[in-house]
Design a protein around this motif. Structure first.
Motif, PDB file in Angstrom:
ATOM      1  N   LEU A 163      16.747  65.103  62.435  1.00 39.95           N
ATOM      2  CA  LEU A 163      17.206  66.031  61.403  1.00 39.95           C
ATOM      3  C   LEU A 163      18.311  66.947  61.948  1.00 39.95           C
ATOM      4  O   LEU A 163      19.295  67.218  61.261  1.00 39.95           O
ATOM      5  CB  LEU A 163      16.034  66.860  60.882  1.00 39.95           C
ATOM      6  N   GLN A 164      18.152  67.398  63.185  1.00 36.58           N
ATOM      7  CA  GLN A 164      19.166  68.252  63.795  1.00 36.58           C
ATOM      8  C   GLN A 164      20.501  67.501  63.916  1.00 36.58           C
ATOM      9  O   GLN A 164      21.568  68.055  63.652  1.00 36.58           O
ATOM     10  CB  GLN A 164      18.715  68.730  65.172  1.00 36.58           C
ATOM     11  N   SER A 165      20.414  66.233  64.302  1.00 34.21           N
ATOM     12  CA  SER A 165      21.622  65.427  64.430  1.00 34.21           C
ATOM     13  C   SER A 165      22.320  65.254  63.082  1.00 34.21           C
ATOM     14  O   SER A 165      23.561  65.353  62.982  1.00 34.21           O
ATOM     15  CB  SER A 165      21.268  64.057  65.014  1.00 34.21           C
ATOM     16  N   GLN A 166      21.533  65.030  62.040  1.00 29.27           N
ATOM     17  CA  GLN A 166      22.101  64.866  60.701  1.00 29.27           C
ATOM     18  C   GLN A 166      22.774  66.158  60.224  1.00 29.27           C
ATOM     19  O   GLN A 166      23.887  66.128  59.684  1.00 29.27           O
ATOM     20  CB  GLN A 166      20.996  64.470  59.711  1.00 29.27           C
ATOM     21  N   LEU A 167      22.085  67.291  60.436  1.00 29.96           N
ATOM     22  CA  LEU A 167      22.639  68.577  60.002  1.00 29.96           C
ATOM     23  C   LEU A 167      23.922  68.920  60.765  1.00 29.96           C
ATOM     24  O   LEU A 167      24.898  69.403  60.184  1.00 29.96           O
ATOM     25  CB  LEU A 167      21.606  69.689  60.189  1.00 29.96           C
ATOM     26  N   ASP A 168      23.933  68.672  62.062  1.00 24.32           N
ATOM     27  CA  ASP A 168      25.115  68.947  62.879  1.00 24.32           C
ATOM     28  C   ASP A 168      26.321  68.142  62.379  1.00 24.32           C
ATOM     29  O   ASP A 168      27.440  68.655  62.322  1.00 24.32           O
ATOM     30  CB  ASP A 168      24.845  68.618  64.346  1.00 24.32           C
ATOM     31  N   LYS A 169      26.054  66.879  62.019  1.00 24.86           N
ATOM     32  CA  LYS A 169      27.153  66.032  61.541  1.00 24.86           C
ATOM     33  C   LYS A 169      27.690  66.515  60.193  1.00 24.86           C
ATOM     34  O   LYS A 169      28.906  66.554  59.963  1.00 24.86           O
ATOM     35  CB  LYS A 169      26.698  64.585  61.415  1.00 24.86           C
ATOM     36  N   VAL A 170      26.768  66.890  59.296  1.00 22.31           N
ATOM     37  CA  VAL A 170      27.197  67.391  57.976  1.00 22.31           C
ATOM     38  C   VAL A 170      28.034  68.661  58.133  1.00 22.31           C
ATOM     39  O   VAL A 170      29.087  68.819  57.507  1.00 22.31           O
ATOM     40  CB  VAL A 170      25.971  67.663  57.084  1.00 22.31           C
ATOM     41  N   ILE A 171      27.575  69.575  58.992  1.00 23.18           N
ATOM     42  CA  ILE A 171      28.300  70.833  59.219  1.00 23.18           C
ATOM     43  C   ILE A 171      29.667  70.565  59.835  1.00 23.18           C
ATOM     44  O   ILE A 171      30.675  71.148  59.427  1.00 23.18           O
ATOM     45  CB  ILE A 171      27.473  71.777  60.115  1.00 23.18           C
ATOM     46  N   GLN A 172      29.694  69.658  60.785  1.00 17.97           N
ATOM     47  CA  GLN A 172      30.962  69.328  61.444  1.00 17.97           C
ATOM     48  C   GLN A 172      31.956  68.720  60.452  1.00 17.97           C
ATOM     49  O   GLN A 172      33.145  69.074  60.448  1.00 17.97           O
ATOM     50  CB  GLN A 172      30.708  68.362  62.595  1.00 17.97           C
ATOM     51  N   ASP A 173      31.477  67.805  59.596  1.00 23.40           N
ATOM     52  CA  ASP A 173      32.353  67.159  58.624  1.00 23.40           C
ATOM     53  C   ASP A 173      32.879  68.169  57.598  1.00 23.40           C
ATOM     54  O   ASP A 173      34.067  68.158  57.250  1.00 23.40           O
ATOM     55  CB  ASP A 173      31.610  66.036  57.900  1.00 23.40           C
ATOM     56  N   ARG A 174      31.994  69.056  57.133  1.00 20.34           N
ATOM     57  CA  ARG A 174      32.423  70.048  56.137  1.00 20.34           C
ATOM     58  C   ARG A 174      33.392  71.050  56.746  1.00 20.34           C
ATOM     59  O   ARG A 174      34.361  71.471  56.097  1.00 20.34           O
ATOM     60  CB  ARG A 174      31.200  70.776  55.571  1.00 20.34           C
ATOM     61  N   SER A 175      33.160  71.438  57.973  1.00 19.30           N
ATOM     62  CA  SER A 175      34.063  72.365  58.656  1.00 19.30           C
ATOM     63  C   SER A 175      35.446  71.750  58.810  1.00 19.30           C
ATOM     64  O   SER A 175      36.469  72.419  58.639  1.00 19.30           O
ATOM     65  CB  SER A 175      33.503  72.744  60.028  1.00 19.30           C
ATOM     66  N   ALA A 176      35.472  70.457  59.133  1.00 22.09           N
ATOM     67  CA  ALA A 176      36.745  69.758  59.285  1.00 22.09           C
ATOM     68  C   ALA A 176      37.503  69.720  57.961  1.00 22.09           C
ATOM     69  O   ALA A 176      38.729  69.903  57.910  1.00 22.09           O
ATOM     70  CB  ALA A 176      36.506  68.345  59.805  1.00 22.09           C
TER      71      ALA A 176
END
Length: 304
Positions: A163-176
């Protein structure tokens, strides 16, 4: 017409009023101890000058001078209108040259405008990455709460790690997507330019007939804080603002006079040469545009 003052530079107002009315306008001296009050009609050539009374409170201790600003401004504005000392920029027939060559002492601009604050822009630019991260994270509050709950129950479980990995990826993509990946060197370069050639002056810009009027504000003369003004009127105002002031820079911008200085020249001559180079750089970053007129304001108000 009732005026709602946004900005009023009292020292300028009373300096010009004293010259127009051949004397000082009404003032009050606050006192912290014994006081004496005296009324004296001002002597001057104008009816306005005779109407204005001096209210003097003499203190045996320290005193602070205050002015009854708003009424005094109305008298000042009336006088420059009647004496035809003010150029009214309320129509779209006046050109840049008409305004720049005018022999009027003062100028009045009535138009919608916008506030430009270089230091605030610098702060936004410097914190843009953090702001973008925050905007990416806030919509995921529910998911983050669920993650924290599972993490508290079993921090080493595979489900928590996944779950942490999924959340980190979503945050990273949205930030980009929000542009948070702006290169740090670009941010640093922008900050250096603002620190070197920017200023703490807030500019209020209005445009009439393709002429830009940039009014340079001293924040101590604002009636409200800038943020309060932005919330009330917006950075780009929906209402027309009236600016009364005088032209400090229109045409006649000087070119930099860069010269080769001999090695045997004095240190002062080298410093003067560096000043010319600094002027040239300043014009590159902060010089006014060809159709821009710089205004030194006395007052800014809306009409009710």
């Amino acid at each position: 017409m009732i005026k709602n003052f946004i900005y009023l530079d009292e020292p300028k107002l009373y300096s010009f009023s004293s010259q127009l009315f051949e004397g000082v306008t009404e003032y009050v001296l606050d006192r912290h101890s014994f006081e004496h009050e005296d009324n004296d009609t001002q002597k001057g050539k104008l009816a306005s000058g005779r109407v204005i009374a001096n209210v003097i409170k003499e203190a045996s201790a320290s005193t602070t001078k205050k002015f009854l600003h708003d009424h005094s401004f109305n008298l000042f504005e009336k006088e420059i209108e009647e004496s035809e000392r003010v150029l009214d920029v309320t129509n779209e027939t006046l050109t840049f040259n008409d305004i720049a060559k005018s022999d009027k002492s003062f100028i009045r601009i009535r138009a919608k405008g916008k506030f430009v604050d270089l230091l605030e822009i610098k702060s936004l630019f410097s914190n843009f990455s953090n702001i973008s991260d925050a905007l990416a994270i806030l919509p995921l509050t529910g998911e983050l709460q669920e993650f924290e709950k599972k993490k508290a129950e079993n921090p080493r479980s595979q489900a928590v790690k996944s779950l942490q990995s999924q959340l980190d990826k979503v945050i990273q993509d949205r930030s980009a997507e929000l542009g948070a990946t702006m290169p740090k060197r670009s941010v640093k370069g922008f900050e250096t330019i603002i620190d070197s050639f920017g200023d703490a002056i807030v500019r209020f810009q209005q445009e009439v007939n393709n002429v830009t009027f940039s009014t340079c504000l001293s924040q101590e003369y604002l009636r409200d804080s800038l943020k309060t003004i932005y919330r009330k009127y917006s950075r780009k105002t929906a209402k027309e603002f009236v600016v009364i002031g005088f032209i400090s820079h229109a045409d006649g911008t000087q070119s930099a006079d860069i010269k080769n200085i001999s090695e045997g020249a004095s240190m002062l001559q080298h410093m003067i040469g560096m000043a010319e180079n600094m002027y040239e750089i300043e014009q590159t970053f902060t010089g006014k545009s060809e159709s821009e007129i710089i205004i030194e304001p006395i007052a800014i108000y809306t009409e009710l």
